[in-house]
Each structure stands twice: as C-alpha cells, then as structure tokens.
Design an enzyme around this catalytic site. Sequence first.
Site, short mmCIF file in Angstrom:
data_model
loop_
_atom_site.label_atom_id
_atom_site.label_comp_id
_atom_site.label_asym_id
_atom_site.label_seq_id
_atom_site.Cartn_x
_atom_site.Cartn_y
_atom_site.Cartn_z
N LYS A 206 -27.85 26.21 41.25
CA LYS A 206 -28.37 27.55 41.51
C LYS A 206 -27.39 28.40 41.88
O LYS A 206 -26.53 28.19 42.40
CB LYS A 206 -29.15 27.24 42.94
CG LYS A 206 -30.25 26.37 42.59
CD LYS A 206 -31.35 26.30 43.91
CE LYS A 206 -32.47 25.43 43.66
NZ LYS A 206 -33.19 25.11 44.83
N GLY A 361 -17.89 17.61 44.84
CA GLY A 361 -18.06 16.29 44.63
C GLY A 361 -18.52 16.16 43.18
O GLY A 361 -17.72 15.16 42.70
N GLY A 384 -17.64 21.57 50.74
CA GLY A 384 -18.20 22.42 51.39
C GLY A 384 -17.13 23.28 52.12
O GLY A 384 -17.18 24.63 51.91
P1 AMP Z 1 -24.46 21.88 42.79
O1 AMP Z 1 -25.23 21.00 43.95
O2 AMP Z 1 -25.26 23.47 43.15
O3 AMP Z 1 -23.18 22.01 42.59
O4 AMP Z 1 -25.27 21.52 41.66
C1 AMP Z 1 -25.10 20.27 41.10
C2 AMP Z 1 -26.33 20.01 40.16
O5 AMP Z 1 -26.71 20.76 39.52
C3 AMP Z 1 -26.18 18.68 39.56
O6 AMP Z 1 -26.80 17.58 40.24
C4 AMP Z 1 -26.70 19.03 38.12
O7 AMP Z 1 -27.52 17.80 37.71
C5 AMP Z 1 -27.27 20.26 38.52
N1 AMP Z 1 -27.30 20.86 37.13
C6 AMP Z 1 -26.54 21.27 36.34
N2 AMP Z 1 -26.93 21.83 35.24
C7 AMP Z 1 -28.43 21.85 35.51
C8 AMP Z 1 -29.39 22.36 34.35
N3 AMP Z 1 -28.98 22.87 33.39
N4 AMP Z 1 -30.54 22.11 35.10
C9 AMP Z 1 -30.72 21.62 36.17
N5 AMP Z 1 -30.06 21.00 36.99
C10 AMP Z 1 -28.66 21.24 36.72
#
Ligand code: AMP
Length: 404
Positions: A206, A361, A384
């Site tokens: 996000k 991570g 973090g």
């Molecule tokens: P974050 O915790 O914000 O660094 O996001 C990591 C997570 O983003 C991982 O668990 C990925 O599976 C997810 N992610 C990455 N690309 C996508 C995507 N195109 N659609 C849904 N989830 C995603």
Amino acid sequence: MSKLSIRDIDLTNKRVFIRVDFNVPLTEDGSTITDDTRIVATLPTIEYALRHKAKVILASHLGRPKGKPNPKYSLRPVVDRLRQLLDRQLGESVNVAFSPDCVGEVALELARQLESGQVLLLENLRYHAEEEANDAAFSKSLAALAEVYVNDAFGSAHRAHASTEGITHFLKPAVAGLLMEKEITYLGKALEAPEKPFVAIIGGSKISGKIDVIQNLLDKVNTLVIVGGMAYTFQRALGVTTGKSLVEEDKIDLAKETLAKAKAKGVNLLLPVDNILADNFAPDAKTQPWDTSKNFPADWQGLDIGPKSIAAIEEVVSTARTIVWNGPAGVFEFPRFAVGTNAIARAVAANKAATSIIGGGDSVSAINQAGVADQITHISTGGGASLEFLEGKKLPGVEALTDK
Ligand code: AMP
C-alpha cells in the site's frame, strides 16, 4: 557518524550494558531457537566488548509477553546458543550467566559478580510493563547494573522504551554498538551524501505505508521505481483502470500529487509498464501478461510486474551508484508471482559498483532466497526502524546516544 561508538571509549573492567535484539523466533513451546540470525548479527559487538575486557550485560525483548513473566517468551534458550557462538568466535570457552529478572536484587548481585570477559544475559525486558512505558524508575534500575551503555538494537531504535531511551538519562556515556553504527552510517550516507545516480525501489502492498518514504526520497533520488500493489493506485492516477488489482481509492489524489512532485523535481519516476495479471488471488491462478497502457480486464488483478518492467528496472539499477530497496514487486509469497521481486534482488546484487541497501523483511527474504545476500553492501536488520530512518524521522534510540 555524529554519535559516540563503542570503539571511542575505554571498556576495560567496566560493566557494559548492551541493548541487543535477541527477539528470535522460537518453537511454539518457547524451548528452541529456530533462527539465530539476530544473535549472529550482534556478535561482533559482544566479541569486541569481551576482547576489550568488559563485563558484558546483555538485555533484549522477546515477543509480546504484555508486561508480565511468561515462560513462552523467556530468553533462557538463548544462553546455550550464545555460548556456542561466542566459544566458536573467540576460540575459548566464554562464561554466560542468566538472570531470571532484568532488574532488582538478583540482577544487581549477578552484575556485581561479573568478571572481565564474562557475560550476563538478563531475562526479557518486556516482562515489565515499565519497559515499553519508558518508565523513569525502571530505566534507573536498569542503569544501576552498569557503568557504560551500548545500544546495538537498531531494530528497536524507533521506539522510546526504557532500555533504548530512558536508560540513557541515568547511564552515560551512551554509545552505538558496531551493528548500530553500521546501520546509521549506511542509511545516513544514503540520505545525506549518496553517490549518484541514486535509485530507490519502493514496493509492497500500500501507498499509505510507504508514502512518507517516497516523499522524503523524492528530494534525494535520481530515479524512483514504484512496484508492488501500490503501483496500481498510481496507475489509476494516470487514468488507467486496473480491474480487481489492489487500489487505495482514497490515495489516488495523493498518487497524482506525488507524480506531479516527481516531475517538478526532475525525478525519473518509473512505474511498471507491464504486469502479470491473475484471474484470482491464488498461487495457481490463471495468468496473462498485460501492458499497463491499456485498461485491465475487469475481473483480473495484477500480482507481479511483467518482463518489460523487469528489463527497465534492470537497466536503471545497472548504472546506479546508490540503491535503496524496500518492498516486494508482487505477491512474492506465491512462487509464480515472485519473478519480479527475485529479478530485482539479482539486479541489485549484480551492480558491484553501487552501495546497495536493503530494508524491510520481504526484500531481505527475497535477497536470501536469491542467494545473493553476500553481494549486498548493507542489509538492514530493522524493518520498521529503517523505514522511519528513510522517512527522515529522528529515531529516539539513536538521538539518545552521546554526541561525539
Ligand atoms: P508491505 O508490508 O507494504 O511492504 O507489503 C508487502 C506485501 O505486499 C507482501 O505480502 C506482498 O504479497 C504484497 N503485495 C505486493 N504486490 C502486490 C500486489 N500486486 N497485489 C497484492 N499484494 C501485493
């Protein structure tokens, strides 16, 4: 680095309190360590202190025992592993004692009995609610154990807790351990004096979790690559529909502003030009490659970047002199959608002329999965904390250290 380091002070015969990160994964019953990476990461600091004749007191948190003793979160299993690792490292047998409480009479007495070259590991700091509350009296009790304070727990430096911040009001000098020093030096240099071209790759689910990093890096980088789920909100900002892809509807305007800001600052903001679309969110979903210039089919969702995007990223990464990467390019937990993330890992590793810094991570596991960890300049131990550092925030655990 503007803060004192353990290398700047005399440790001989001193009781040295080292805040470490021994928050290691344990088996369900809490009896066995399943991954000792965090213990290994802080060994250089402990070894340094022992070789300089310090009496070493180690303190850490482990899990979330919520302010009361709970054997599931005991640091006791660390004693044997630490002893093995130190014996191997120092080539002699090291005495490692354990205190069942991190403060109070028992801890004080064990600390008093310590001799140079010996180690005392304290029980979980978070058995006391006062630790996370940064309670002054508790901080003072911790401080009473030692004569020097060392913080080597970068992963906890973004929290003002008794063992990371409060204690420094009662125990000086407060200095950085070798791991902490390395983290501050590499992350600090990337923000303050990066060698150019500076390429940042930001991925993950996000925008909301990464917008502060994106904003801060826009003032520093030549190229900002945005991948992962958050790229679809940017895609929508550009007027392309994205089917069932992850989109934060309320962040589309923020994505527009970010695109405008990048343009105004002359930053090359690189979004995926193609994606791997899936007909549902599953490891075995049907897939098809799709150019991002065309509206996505309504029932499909992007779960990874496509080959053209990978090629474009490889190209900018290959000429970079500083690379910061945080966050996966797709749902890399499903092997078929880990292609983009793994390609980025290999591309970053392949650029031997650049200072490469990996945080978070997921990117760290991608680097390990690709087997290229030894080809990365710096892999941050604090997810973090490294994110907050890259956001330009002051970390309380770093600020609290004594200035040079
Ligand atoms: P974050 O915790 O914000 O660094 O996001 C990591 C997570 O983003 C991982 O668990 C990925 O599976 C997810 N992610 C990455 N690309 C996508 C995507 N195109 N659609 C849904 N989830 C995603």
